[in-house]
Design a protein around this motif. Structure first.
Motif, PDB file in Angstrom:
ATOM      1  N   ARG A 253       3.862   6.760  12.604  1.00 19.07           N
ATOM      2  CA  ARG A 253       2.503   6.039  12.486  1.00 19.07           C
ATOM      3  C   ARG A 253       1.761   7.287  11.472  1.00 19.07           C
TER       4      ARG A 253
ATOM      5  N   THR B 213      -1.975   8.552  10.417  1.00 18.25           N
ATOM      6  CA  THR B 213      -3.391   8.320  11.062  1.00 18.25           C
ATOM      7  C   THR B 213      -4.265   8.889  10.330  1.00 18.25           C
TER       8      THR B 213
ATOM      9  N   SER C 117      -4.862   4.110  12.836  1.00 11.69           N
ATOM     10  CA  SER C 117      -3.387   4.551  12.243  1.00 11.69           C
ATOM     11  C   SER C 117      -2.539   3.273  12.115  1.00 11.69           C
TER      12      SER C 117
ATOM     13  N   GLU D 194       1.221  10.856  13.095  1.00 10.52           N
ATOM     14  CA  GLU D 194       0.611  11.074  14.385  1.00 10.52           C
ATOM     15  C   GLU D 194       1.475  11.486  15.501  1.00 10.52           C
TER      16      GLU D 194
END
Length: 154
Positions: free
Chosen positions: A80, A82, A87, A66
């Motif tokens: 993160r 996603t 996510s 992310e």
């Protein structure tokens, strides 16, 4: 006293066959047990939310890193992953691959902790501009967020 019966050749073959089947069954059980310990499932963040995987169970998590989520704190990296629908926070201790960066496809292997944070043991990154791990591409297609021509193998 009862007289001892002599074992016939037919009965000897029957016992040999039964013994062989028992040994074969035990060997098959040991092989299957060893293989089941090495099976690692792959999930995208959306699939993971649906499956309710128990903490401490090892699996692979794939998706895109992310944008704006990468934070380094000493040897620990938090980011993160996603699939553009959901996510999940990932913590990794170690050296990331050279090709790791925001917006690119990755696969992380590890397990969830009790708080729902994915503790990665290994992080794998793409290896050229057009490549995306097949599992990640499939998860993005299933989520409806795949754009044809993006992240395909050359």
């Amino acid at each position: 006293m009862t007289p001892k019966r002599k074992m016939t050749p037919k009965r000897k073959r029957l016992w040999l066959l039964i013994g062989s089947l028992c040994v074969l069954g035990a060997a098959a059980a040991l092989v299957l047990s060893a293989l089941s310990d090495n099976i690692v499932f792959f999930y995208s963040p959306s699939q993971l939310a649906e499956k309710h995987v128990p903490p401490e169970r090892r699996f692979r998590l794939g998706g895109l890193v992310e944008e704006g989520s990468v934070r380094k704190e000493g040897s620990e990296v938090r980011f993160r992953i996603t699939d553009l629908n959901r996510s999940l926070e990932v913590v990794y201790r170690g050296i990331l691959p050279d090709l790791f960066r925001e917006g690119q496809g990755v696969i992380a292997e590890g397990a969830l902790d009790r708080d729902g944070v994915f503790m990665a043991r290994e992080v794998l990154a793409k290896h050229d501009e057009k490549y995306m791990p097949p599992e990640v591409a499939k998860a993005l297609k299933e989520s409806g967020r795949w754009q044809e021509g993006e992240g395909t193998k050359k």
